[in-house]
Design a protein around this motif. Structure first.
Motif, PDB file in Angstrom:
ATOM      1  N   LEU A 109      10.541 -38.936   2.143  1.00  0.00           N
ATOM      2  CA  LEU A 109      10.747 -38.299   3.445  1.00  0.00           C
ATOM      3  C   LEU A 109      10.846 -36.778   3.315  1.00  0.00           C
ATOM      4  O   LEU A 109      10.245 -36.041   4.112  1.00  0.00           O
ATOM      5  N   GLY A 130       2.491 -41.726   2.713  1.00  0.00           N
ATOM      6  CA  GLY A 130       2.862 -43.032   2.189  1.00  0.00           C
ATOM      7  C   GLY A 130       1.716 -43.996   2.030  1.00  0.00           C
ATOM      8  O   GLY A 130       1.759 -44.865   1.146  1.00  0.00           O
ATOM      9  N   ALA A 170       7.413 -35.390   2.569  1.00  0.00           N
ATOM     10  CA  ALA A 170       6.585 -35.346   3.779  1.00  0.00           C
ATOM     11  C   ALA A 170       7.013 -34.202   4.691  1.00  0.00           C
ATOM     12  O   ALA A 170       6.171 -33.525   5.302  1.00  0.00           O
ATOM     13  N   GLY A 193      16.061 -41.008   4.840  1.00  0.00           N
ATOM     14  CA  GLY A 193      15.166 -41.605   3.851  1.00  0.00           C
ATOM     15  C   GLY A 193      15.805 -42.788   3.144  1.00  0.00           C
ATOM     16  O   GLY A 193      15.184 -43.839   2.991  1.00  0.00           O
ATOM     17  N   VAL A 235       8.261 -45.461   6.019  1.00  0.00           N
ATOM     18  CA  VAL A 235       9.174 -45.311   4.887  1.00  0.00           C
ATOM     19  C   VAL A 235       9.773 -46.670   4.513  1.00  0.00           C
ATOM     20  O   VAL A 235       9.823 -47.049   3.339  1.00  0.00           O
ATOM     21  N   THR A 274       4.435 -38.828   7.361  1.00  0.00           N
ATOM     22  CA  THR A 274       4.797 -39.933   6.472  1.00  0.00           C
ATOM     23  C   THR A 274       3.665 -40.949   6.321  1.00  0.00           C
ATOM     24  O   THR A 274       3.484 -41.518   5.245  1.00  0.00           O
TER      25      THR A 274
END
Length: 348
Positions: free
Chosen positions: A307, A333, A310, A87, A276, A329
Motif C-alpha cells: 500500500l 498488485g 502504491a 495495509g 490488497v 493498487t
C-alpha cells in the motif's frame, strides 16, 4: 480444542528440505520483510509530489521549525501511519476471510463489509453532513451490521458454510449498493462527499484518523494471530477439524468478526481500496505455504509495503498532481498476483 489440532501442519512448500530449514528460511524472510517495511516507511516520509531534499527531510524530522520542508514532511507522517494500519488490516482481513470461507478469491468485500461501510457513510452524511460522514466512526456500524446480516443469513441448521456465506454476502452487497445509489443520486451534497471517499486514498484524511483506526486494527490483528492454529485445522475440512476437537462454527464466527473489524476500520479510514486483501495473501502463500502461523505475520508486514509503495508511486508519476492509491493498487498488485498464479503456489 485438543492438543492434536494444535499440531496440525500443512504441507511444506516445495524446495525446503525439512521443518528446521523451512523455519529458519521463513524467519529470515520475516526479518527481511520487516526491513523492507522500514525502508518503505522512510520513502513514504521522504518522497512526494512536492520534492524536498533529503537533508531538509532529516532536519525537519529532528527539529521541526515551521518551515516549508517541515510542513510538507509533517503532512506525510499521518499519511504514512494510515498506510501502515490500512495495509496490515486489509491484507490480514483477506487471509482470514479466505481461511473461514475456504475460498481463494475471498477478500473483505466478499462478506459485504465494503458495501456496508459505504452505505453507512452515505446514510450518516445524508443525516449529519459531510464532516461527520467522513469520520472513521461513520463507516464502522454499517460494516459490522452487514457482516452480522451475512453471517445470520448464511448460517443454516448445520452452521455457516463457505457457499452460504458467499451467496449471502453477494445478496447483501447488492441491496446495499442499491441503497447507496438511491441516496447519493437524489442528494447532490451526499454524492459530492461520497465520490471522494469511495475511490480510496491515504491523502486528505484528518490527522486524527490513524488514531481513530488504531484500536480497531490492533484488536483485529491480535484476534487473527491467535486464530492461526485453528485456521490450519479448519483448512483440513470441517469434519476433520471437528474430529480433532475444533469447534469449526465458533472459529469461523470469531474469524469473521476479526476480519470485519479489520476491514471496517481500513475502509472507514481510507475508503474501499481494492486488491490488497486479495493479492497480498496469494503472493505470500506462494513462498510460505498454507501455514497461517507464517502467513498472517507475513501479510501484516507486506500489506503495508504494497500500500505504501502504491501511494509513493501515485505521488511521483503524476507530478505536480497525484494519483489516488486506490487506483494505483490494481496496477501494482496485479503483476504480483499473476506471477503467483503462474508459479502454481497460490492454490487458485
Amino acid at each position: 480444542m485438543t492438543a492434536l489440532d494444535l499440531r496440525a501442519r500443512p504441507q511444506h512448500p516445495s524446495g525446503v528440505r525439512g521443518p528446521r530449514s523451512r523455519s529458519r528460511a521463513l524467519t529470515a524472510g520475516l526479518v527481511a520483510a520487516a526491513g523492507l517495511l522500514v525502508l518503505m516507511v522512510g520513502l513514504s516520509v521522504a518522497v512526494g509530489s512536492k520534492p524536498v531534499p533529503l537533508g531538509d527531510v532529516w532536519h525537519a524530522l529532528r527539529s521541526p521549525d515551521g518551515s516549508y520542508a517541515a510542513t510538507v514532511v509533517g503532512s506525510r507522517i499521518p499519511r504514512t501511519q494510515l498506510g501502515l494500519l490500512v495495509g496490515a488490516a486489509l491484507a490480514v482481513s483477506g487471509v482470514v476471510i479466505q481461511a473461514i470461507t475456504r475460498n481463494p478469491l475471498g477478500d473483505p468485500g466478499l462478506l459485504g463489509v465494503n458495501a456496508g461501510a459505504s452505505a453507512s457513510v452515505v446514510v450518516v452524511t445524508a443525516l449529519a453532513g459531510a464532516g461527520i460522514g467522513r469520520s472513521v466512526w461513520a463507516a464502522i456500524p454499517g460494516a459490522l451490521l452487514a457482516a452480522v446480516a451475512v453471517y445470520a443469513i448464511g448460517t443454516g441448521r448445520r452452521g455457516p458454510t463457505p457457499v452460504r456465506l458467499v451467496l449471502a454476502g453477494s445478496a447483501i452487497s447488492a441491496v446495499l449498493v442499491a441503497v447507496v445509489a438511491a441516496i447519493s443520486l437524489t442528494r447532490p451534497e451526499v454524492f459530492d462527499s461520497y465520490r471522494y471517499w469511495v475511490i480510496g486514498s491515504l491523502a486528505g484524511r484528518s490527522p486524527g484518523t490513524p488514531g481513530q483506526a488504531l484500536p480497531f486494527v490492533a484488536a483485529g490483528l491480535v484476534a487473527a494471530l491467535l486464530l492461526a492454529r485453528p485456521f490450519n485445522a479448519l483448512a483440513l475440512g470441517d469434519e476433520t477439524a471437528t474430529s480433532l476437537g475444533l469447534r469449526a462454527g465458533r472459529t469461523r464466527a470469531v474469524g469473521a468478526l476479526a476480519a470485519t473489524v479489520l476491514a471496517a476500520a481500513a475502509v472507514a479510514a481510507a475508503g474501499p481500496i481494492a486488491f490488497v486483501g486479495l493479492a497480498v495473501p496469494h503472493v505470500v502463500r506462494s513462498f510460505t505455504g498454507a501455514d497461517h502461523r507464517w502467513l498472517l505475520p507475513y501479510c501484516a508486514l507486506l500489506g503495508p509495503v504494497l500500500l505504501l509503495g502504491a501511494d509513493i508511486l501515485g505521488r511521483v508519476v503524476a507530478r505536480p498532481g497525484e494519483l489516488l492509491v486506490g487506483a494505483v493498487t490494481a496496477f501494482v498488485g496485479a503483476p504480483f498476483l499473476v506471477a503467483a498464479v503462474r508459479r502454481g503456489g497460490s492454490g487458485l
